[in-house]
Write an enzyme that holds these catalytic residues in place. Sequence first.
Site, PDB file in Angstrom:
ATOM      1  N   LYS A   1      42.459  18.893  45.833  1.00  0.00           N
ATOM      2  CA  LYS A   1      41.286  19.786  45.786  1.00  0.00           C
ATOM      3  C   LYS A   1      41.609  20.982  44.896  1.00  0.00           C
ATOM      4  O   LYS A   1      42.768  21.174  44.503  1.00  0.00           O
ATOM      5  CB  LYS A   1      40.921  20.234  47.203  1.00  0.00           C
ATOM      6  CG  LYS A   1      41.997  21.065  47.901  1.00  0.00           C
ATOM      7  CD  LYS A   1      41.636  21.350  49.358  1.00  0.00           C
ATOM      8  CE  LYS A   1      42.753  22.084  50.062  1.00  0.00           C
ATOM      9  NZ  LYS A   1      42.502  22.234  51.505  1.00  0.00           N
TER      10      LYS A   1
ATOM     11  N   TYR B   1      49.849  52.077  33.438  1.00  0.00           N
ATOM     12  CA  TYR B   1      48.696  52.802  33.995  1.00  0.00           C
ATOM     13  C   TYR B   1      49.083  53.534  35.271  1.00  0.00           C
ATOM     14  O   TYR B   1      49.830  52.996  36.095  1.00  0.00           O
ATOM     15  CB  TYR B   1      47.574  51.815  34.328  1.00  0.00           C
ATOM     16  CG  TYR B   1      46.828  51.300  33.122  1.00  0.00           C
ATOM     17  CD1 TYR B   1      46.116  52.175  32.304  1.00  0.00           C
ATOM     18  CD2 TYR B   1      46.828  49.944  32.812  1.00  0.00           C
ATOM     19  CE1 TYR B   1      45.417  51.696  31.190  1.00  0.00           C
ATOM     20  CE2 TYR B   1      46.134  49.470  31.709  1.00  0.00           C
ATOM     21  CZ  TYR B   1      45.428  50.345  30.902  1.00  0.00           C
ATOM     22  OH  TYR B   1      44.742  49.883  29.825  1.00  0.00           O
TER      23      TYR B   1
END
Length: 375
Positions: free
Chosen positions: A35, A265
């Site tokens: 899946k 950042y």
Amino acid sequence: MPRPILATIHTAALRHNLQCVRTAAPTVRVLAVVKADGYGHGIERVFDGLRDADGFAVLDLCEAERLRALGWRGPVLLLEGVFQPSDLAICSRLHLWHTVHDDAQIDMLTAQTATSASPHSVFLKMNSGMNRLGFAPGAYRQAFSRLRALAQVARVSLMTHFGDADRRTGIDQPLALFAATCRDLPGDWSVCNSAAILCHPDAVTVPTPASASASNWVRPGICLYGSSPDYPSHTAADWGLQPAMSLSSKIIATQDLPVGAAVGYGQTFRAAVPMRIGVVACGYADGYPRACPSGTPVLVDGQRTQVVGRVSMDMITVDLTGLPTAGTGSAVTLWGRAACGAVLDIDEVACAGGTLGYELMCALPPRVPVQVTSR
Ligand SMILES: *Cc1c(COP(=O)(O)O)cnc(C)c1O
């Protein structure tokens, strides 16, 4: 030169991991769970490595159709069953097995006219305590009788799913409940995911089915892809599993940081000593979790070092201070196997980011090119 980010799928590792399941559960039949597009690896890419399975399990009809298009003629089980009546005709045409977890799905089968091309093989699911899908134990036997009475249903198998198979006692109660509920019902049965197969190998032989010729179909997913179902209690290596996916890239720049300089950042990391930093062409838009903090392990030229500063969209920064020979162009392994053979567990990276190997694999984004290697 293309951007150096690359995912590699290792066919030999898939084959090896399937063999690990066979060794742990030698007497059973294996439905390889593919899946989520083969847990992010790509159904077409994992098919060759898993083709020795006895069958496959998927979620939707598209995935089942892709397996048939690959020439797979053996069992394919739909884990959530059908969603609408028209799905049944496709199941019949493609010979798909489908889970039945509620009365609405039995109603759909009942309404199915006798013109159905071939009769249905269904896996009747019991809710053994996870409270997701399945009939309550008290309603299970009646559902079984309803299905058995239908001419359009050829075969009813018995099924449940464990919510806690990675814990030592996690399956005792649900397994006992399942065995007691099914006691004398005939049919094949299917209860084990990866964690149950590896952590509870004795569960593989219980419950005793009414019919001696019945088969036990196990449903391994995550372990086939080389991630440990009960990390950190056991690592993939503890289970003998090999990574089926490697995410790699390269250092594209370096920076020398004086004491006190920040990187990335938000300036979340500051050099306490002079440092050399490598900038890696891989960020969260390449599937590397933004939640991975400074200290998350990474391999540079096969040697372990760590992420420093925040993960940004297209780049991460790693510590090269202790790796004097590393520099621009050095190979970086974000998870999986480096060229020299060193392995960085996807589970270790996932854990640092507060998630599971499952999520990292499944989240491989389309912008990352993928190659398949026979190794
Ligand atoms: C996903 C799934 C599996 C496979 O689980 P793993 O933990 O990946 O082994 C097995 N059975 C069902 C019903 C599933 O949904």
